[in-house]
Design an enzyme around this catalytic site. Structure first.
Site, PDB file in Angstrom:
ATOM      1  N   HIS A 470      36.836  -0.226  23.907  1.00  0.00           N
ATOM      2  CA  HIS A 470      38.041  -1.061  24.021  1.00  0.00           C
ATOM      3  C   HIS A 470      37.686  -2.444  24.568  1.00  0.00           C
ATOM      4  O   HIS A 470      38.084  -3.468  24.000  1.00  0.00           O
ATOM      5  CB  HIS A 470      39.044  -0.350  24.935  1.00  0.00           C
ATOM      6  CG  HIS A 470      40.292  -1.117  25.218  1.00  0.00           C
ATOM      7  ND1 HIS A 470      41.502  -0.803  24.654  1.00  0.00           N
ATOM      8  CD2 HIS A 470      40.532  -2.179  26.035  1.00  0.00           C
ATOM      9  CE1 HIS A 470      42.431  -1.641  25.092  1.00  0.00           C
ATOM     10  NE2 HIS A 470      41.862  -2.482  25.943  1.00  0.00           N
ATOM     11  N   GLU A 471      36.935  -2.482  25.672  1.00  0.00           N
ATOM     12  CA  GLU A 471      36.626  -3.765  26.302  1.00  0.00           C
ATOM     13  C   GLU A 471      35.713  -4.614  25.417  1.00  0.00           C
ATOM     14  O   GLU A 471      35.907  -5.833  25.290  1.00  0.00           O
ATOM     15  CB  GLU A 471      35.992  -3.540  27.679  1.00  0.00           C
ATOM     16  CG  GLU A 471      36.889  -2.811  28.675  1.00  0.00           C
ATOM     17  CD  GLU A 471      38.234  -3.488  28.892  1.00  0.00           C
ATOM     18  OE1 GLU A 471      38.318  -4.721  28.689  1.00  0.00           O
ATOM     19  OE2 GLU A 471      39.198  -2.804  29.249  1.00  0.00           O
ATOM     20  N   HIS A 474      37.649  -6.362  22.790  1.00  0.00           N
ATOM     21  CA  HIS A 474      38.329  -7.591  23.242  1.00  0.00           C
ATOM     22  C   HIS A 474      37.443  -8.814  22.985  1.00  0.00           C
ATOM     23  O   HIS A 474      37.952  -9.888  22.621  1.00  0.00           O
ATOM     24  CB  HIS A 474      38.669  -7.507  24.726  1.00  0.00           C
ATOM     25  CG  HIS A 474      39.957  -6.794  25.014  1.00  0.00           C
ATOM     26  ND1 HIS A 474      41.153  -7.125  24.414  1.00  0.00           N
ATOM     27  CD2 HIS A 474      40.239  -5.752  25.851  1.00  0.00           C
ATOM     28  CE1 HIS A 474      42.115  -6.336  24.864  1.00  0.00           C
ATOM     29  NE2 HIS A 474      41.588  -5.500  25.734  1.00  0.00           N
ATOM     30  N   TYR A 487      46.818 -13.725  24.498  1.00  0.00           N
ATOM     31  CA  TYR A 487      47.110 -12.542  25.312  1.00  0.00           C
ATOM     32  C   TYR A 487      48.516 -12.631  25.900  1.00  0.00           C
ATOM     33  O   TYR A 487      48.725 -12.679  27.107  1.00  0.00           O
ATOM     34  CB  TYR A 487      46.073 -12.392  26.419  1.00  0.00           C
ATOM     35  CG  TYR A 487      45.909 -10.978  26.908  1.00  0.00           C
ATOM     36  CD1 TYR A 487      45.436  -9.978  26.066  1.00  0.00           C
ATOM     37  CD2 TYR A 487      46.228 -10.635  28.214  1.00  0.00           C
ATOM     38  CE1 TYR A 487      45.283  -8.679  26.513  1.00  0.00           C
ATOM     39  CE2 TYR A 487      46.081  -9.338  28.678  1.00  0.00           C
ATOM     40  CZ  TYR A 487      45.609  -8.368  27.822  1.00  0.00           C
ATOM     41  OH  TYR A 487      45.459  -7.070  28.273  1.00  0.00           O
ATOM     42  N   GLU A 496      45.654  -5.901  22.354  1.00  0.00           N
ATOM     43  CA  GLU A 496      45.441  -4.607  23.000  1.00  0.00           C
ATOM     44  C   GLU A 496      45.331  -3.475  21.981  1.00  0.00           C
ATOM     45  O   GLU A 496      44.530  -2.548  22.128  1.00  0.00           O
ATOM     46  CB  GLU A 496      46.573  -4.320  23.994  1.00  0.00           C
ATOM     47  CG  GLU A 496      46.415  -5.002  25.326  1.00  0.00           C
ATOM     48  CD  GLU A 496      45.174  -4.554  26.073  1.00  0.00           C
ATOM     49  OE1 GLU A 496      44.785  -3.369  25.962  1.00  0.00           O
ATOM     50  OE2 GLU A 496      44.569  -5.391  26.746  1.00  0.00           O
ATOM     51  N   ASP A 558      53.707  -7.597  32.361  1.00  0.00           N
ATOM     52  CA  ASP A 558      52.508  -7.318  31.566  1.00  0.00           C
ATOM     53  C   ASP A 558      52.330  -8.326  30.426  1.00  0.00           C
ATOM     54  O   ASP A 558      52.068  -7.948  29.284  1.00  0.00           O
ATOM     55  CB  ASP A 558      52.580  -5.885  31.030  1.00  0.00           C
ATOM     56  CG  ASP A 558      51.294  -5.432  30.348  1.00  0.00           C
ATOM     57  OD1 ASP A 558      50.228  -5.933  30.719  1.00  0.00           O
ATOM     58  OD2 ASP A 558      51.385  -4.579  29.448  1.00  0.00           O
ATOM     59  N   HIS A 563      50.419  -4.176  26.917  1.00  0.00           N
ATOM     60  CA  HIS A 563      49.908  -2.808  26.939  1.00  0.00           C
ATOM     61  C   HIS A 563      50.950  -1.789  26.483  1.00  0.00           C
ATOM     62  O   HIS A 563      50.599  -0.690  26.047  1.00  0.00           O
ATOM     63  CB  HIS A 563      49.425  -2.432  28.347  1.00  0.00           C
ATOM     64  CG  HIS A 563      48.172  -3.132  28.760  1.00  0.00           C
ATOM     65  ND1 HIS A 563      48.183  -4.322  29.480  1.00  0.00           N
ATOM     66  CD2 HIS A 563      46.860  -2.841  28.551  1.00  0.00           C
ATOM     67  CE1 HIS A 563      46.943  -4.707  29.703  1.00  0.00           C
ATOM     68  NE2 HIS A 563      46.117  -3.837  29.146  1.00  0.00           N
TER      69      HIS A 563
END
Length: 746
Positions: A470-471, A474, A487, A496, A558, A563
């Site tokens: 996931h990271e 990004h 974002y 996300e 958020d 998310h």
């Protein structure tokens, strides 16, 4: 309308059709509210497009121009050209039009533009003053890196007219030491903060790693030629470092200046003895008095040097604790032979780093298991020594497998497609957030992943495979070639979601026996997890566009629900791969077969890298995925792949389904709607023979509710006012059965 007018309409339509097929260059575009999405396949429009054509086709005012900023031709021989909008030579943020051409003809055009007219581009303040305003606005205390402010025109989130701003990136820390990476937009005339953008999207010798999450795995390490191996993969350019108690950099491209190497004397990285928890059970001093105002109980751990600690772990802060017991868990403080260790509980002022009412106790690391301690002053507690696998091995292995996935599936060499260096920082999340419960990807110039150890109570270390995937994704997103995805709002939710899509896909690739559609399952202890792609609502995420659990994209929560609202495209991806049946929040039923993960991931990747601009919306992802499907599998819109993409979007509330969608759109014989079609400035009548009143909702083709009605027995007049041309559905329920009638507005 009489026969003559009908004939003229038909003739006019035929003439338009003929002219469209005879045209040699781009003349018109379908555009609305700053968005362009047009399929031109089969219309024989020449690929030679320039900025002047785009300005004219979009009807933009004098001063607007478009300049080519990127042109690439992919393996499918489709040429993609990105045009950046400028106004009086000032860049318009996020305004990029993308053309896609093959064999000399345009295939499609999509992107975003901003209507700018009469805007003054003069500057009333210098960039130094603007930078000071930006730093003050986000509360930065220490600046880590300086960036030159850029003049940009933006459309503020408040939907005001376009404004001229300084776009100022700031990397630094606030007065509590929390890491900040933001882009602040300052009005060049008034100094007003117009927008703030978040920039943190919150391995060559083979060795055998006994990992925390994934068992025994082969990793690539670097041998020093004498007697030591380190977590460095030369081929993939992956380095994994220990950020425990490291100093954050104030310049350069390394996030931490003195992060330490993980080393081992052999190629087998076995579990090691580590201090895992400390506990204060009885306190006789004043550690719990005078709390608040920055004063909190804190646990410390390290090698004692007088009254201080050498090589300590990050402290554990008890923000909400006012009495015993205090439990500090998940230390993962690995023991070195011959070293001595002590623990402490103190009352600390987190603002000035002072400590009082200290309770210090020795830790005997000779034996495994729990032990008790006392300090001779009536204070007592316990600690735990255990043999554990190092979570850093998970990060190192996980990023290597993620790298391999992108190379094998998409021929992408590293996150940037150019073999860029990748750094993992284990135990580096605490100085960014005063918490161990997170992981983060930091974009250029750092290009790093940072992982926390978890709290040891509810969460394990955040270096599980789907999290590392996931990271890393990004960083792929921020290097997608089109400026990444903002974002914030729908673009942020797509950001996300793509990270989740590929995070899950990487688990299916590298750990197929244990793969599923839950994100963060290995991080959460027990049966918890962060998100479910197959059932978003189970964790209060929406599975329908603007349906239940949807967070307003303009809210402060958020970054506009990035998310949470990611549940919608997450569910789209799951359905595209696996298929499914059900009824969404718009009461639209669906029942179709998926096309498998291999095809789904190709469509998702091509959508991300070829068809989405910085400010992309879900509607852009919908349109882009259909274009990507045509690129990959051909122009047959009845093909299984195209139908599945369309049906999966329909299932989550965007677009329309095809014949394979479960038929719930039954017409009720007791309802008649006329005139149909109806003019945009008129009204239509719903004539009802039902014996009772029913509630009805009018939906557009994106599945968005645009009107709510009550249909009573007899004649019901419905003004069309405010609805644009298109096809709408009137949906209502009678005695448990759903009915849908179509209305066309022209």
């Amino acid at each position: 309308m009489n026969f003559k007018s009908i004939s003229m309409l038909v003739a006019s339509t035929a003439l338009t059709f003929s002219l469209a097929h005879a045209q040699e260059s781009l003349q018109t575009l379908n555009f609305k509210d700053g968005r362009v999405a047009q399929n031109l396949r089969g219309q024989k429009v020449l690929a030679s497009v320039d900025g002047n054509m785009l300005v004219k086709a979009l009807g933009l005012a004098e001063g607007n121009t478009f300049r080519v900023v990127k042109t690439t031709t992919d393996k499918l021989n489709i040429t993609h050209t990105n045009f950046q909008q400028y106004y009086n030579d000032v860049i318009v943020s996020g305004a990029v039009i993308m053309t896609h051409a093959k064999d000399g003809l345009l295939q499609s055009v999509n992107g975003h533009y901003l209507e700018v007219n009469g805007l003054s581009t003069s500057v009333s303040m210098d960039d130094t003053r603007a930078t000071g305003i930006a730093q003050e606005a986000i509360g930065v205390k220490t600046v880590m890196r300086n960036y030159a402010p850029e003049l940009q025109i933006i459309k503020p989130a408040t939907d005001e007219a376009a404004v001229m701003t300084y776009a100022i990136r700031i990397d630094g820390t606030n007065d509590q030491g929390v890491l900040l990476m933001k882009r602040v937009y300052i009005d060049v005339q008034s100094g007003k903060v117009q927008d703030v953008e978040e920039l943190i999207a919150h391995t060559d010798v083979d060795g055998t790693a006994h990992t925390f999450h994934s068992g025994q795995r082969t990793i690539t390490t670097d041998f020093d030629g004498v007697n030591s191996y380190r977590l460095y993969d030369n081929a993939r350019k992956i380095q994994t470092l220990d950020a425990t108690n490291a100093d954050q950099a104030t310049s350069g491209t390394n996030l931490f200046t003195n992060a330490k190497e993980y080393t081992n004397s052999t190629t087998e990285w076995l579990p090691r003895k580590a201090i895992m928890s400390t506990r204060l059970s009885v306190a006789t001093n004043n550690i719990f008095t005078g709390l608040g105002g920055g004063m909190f109980p804190v646990a410390l751990l390290g090698t004692p040097v007088g009254t201080d600690f050498e090589d300590p772990s990050w402290p554990q802060v008890f923000f909400n604790s006012t009495t015993t017991p205090l439990r500090a868990q998940g230390w993962f403080h690995f023991v070195n032979p011959g070293s001595s260790y002590s623990g402490a509980f103190v009352k600390a002022n987190v603002f000035n780093n002072s400590a009082t009412d200290s309770i210090i106790f020795p830790i005997n690391t000779a034996n495994l298991g729990p032990s008790t301690w006392t300090d001779g002053n009536g204070n007592s507690g316990t600690y735990l020594i255990d043999s554990v696998a190092n979570p850093a091995l998970d990060a190192h292995w996980g990023i290597a497998r993620t790298y391999d996935y992108y190379v094998e599936k998409f021929s992408r060499d590293s996150y940037d497609g150019q073999g860029g260096r990748i750094i993992n920082y284990m135990n580096g999340i605490f100085p960014m957030a005063y918490s161990q419960n997170n992981a983060a990807a930091l974009q250029a110039p750092y290009n790093s992943m940072v992982y926390g150890f978890g709290d040891g109570i509810y969460t394990n270390p955040f270096s599980a495979l789907d999290v590392t995937g996931h990271e890393y994704t990004h960083l792929v997103i921020s290097n997608n070639g089109n400026g990444g995805l903002r974002y914030q709002g729908e673009a942020g939710a797509l950001n996300e979601s793509f990270a989740d899509m590929f995070g899950a896909s990487i688990v299916f690739y590298a750990k197929p026996a244990s793969a599923n559609w839950r994100i963060g399952e290995e991080v959460y202890m027990g049966s918890g997890y962060m998100r479910s792609m197959s059932n978003p609502k189970i964790v209060s995420n929406p599975n329908t566009y603007k349906g239940q659990y949807w967070v307003s994209t303009s809210s402060n929560q958020d970054n506009g629900g990035v998310h949470t609202n990611s549940g919608v495209p997450n569910y789209w991806y799951y359905l595209l791969a696996e298929g499914g049946s059900g009824t969404n929040d718009n009461n639209y039923g669906y029942n179709f077969t998926g096309i498998g993960l291999e095809k789904a991931e190709k469509i998702a990747y091509r959508t991300l890298t070829e068809y989405l601009t910085y400010n992309a919306t879900f509607a852009d992802a919908f349109a882009g995925s259909l274009q990507a499907t045509i690129d990959l599998f051909g122009a047959d819109t009845t093909a299984a792949e195209y139908v599945a993409v369309k049906n999966a979007w329909y299932a989550v509330g965007l677009g329309e389904g095809s014949v394979s969608v479960k038929e719930v759109k039954t017409i009720n014989p007791n309802i008649d709607i006329y005139p149909n079609p109806v003019a945009a400035n008129a009204s239509f009548t719903i004539q009802s023979k039902l014996d009772k009143a029913v509630s009805a909702t009018v939906y557009n083709t994106l599945g968005q509710a645009v009107k709510v009605l009550t249909i009573k027995n007899g004649s019901n007049n419905v003004p069309v006012g405010g609805l644009s041309a298109g096809v709408y559905t009137v949906s209502f329920n009678v005695d448990g059965k759903q009915y849908v009638h179509k209305v066309t507005v022209f």
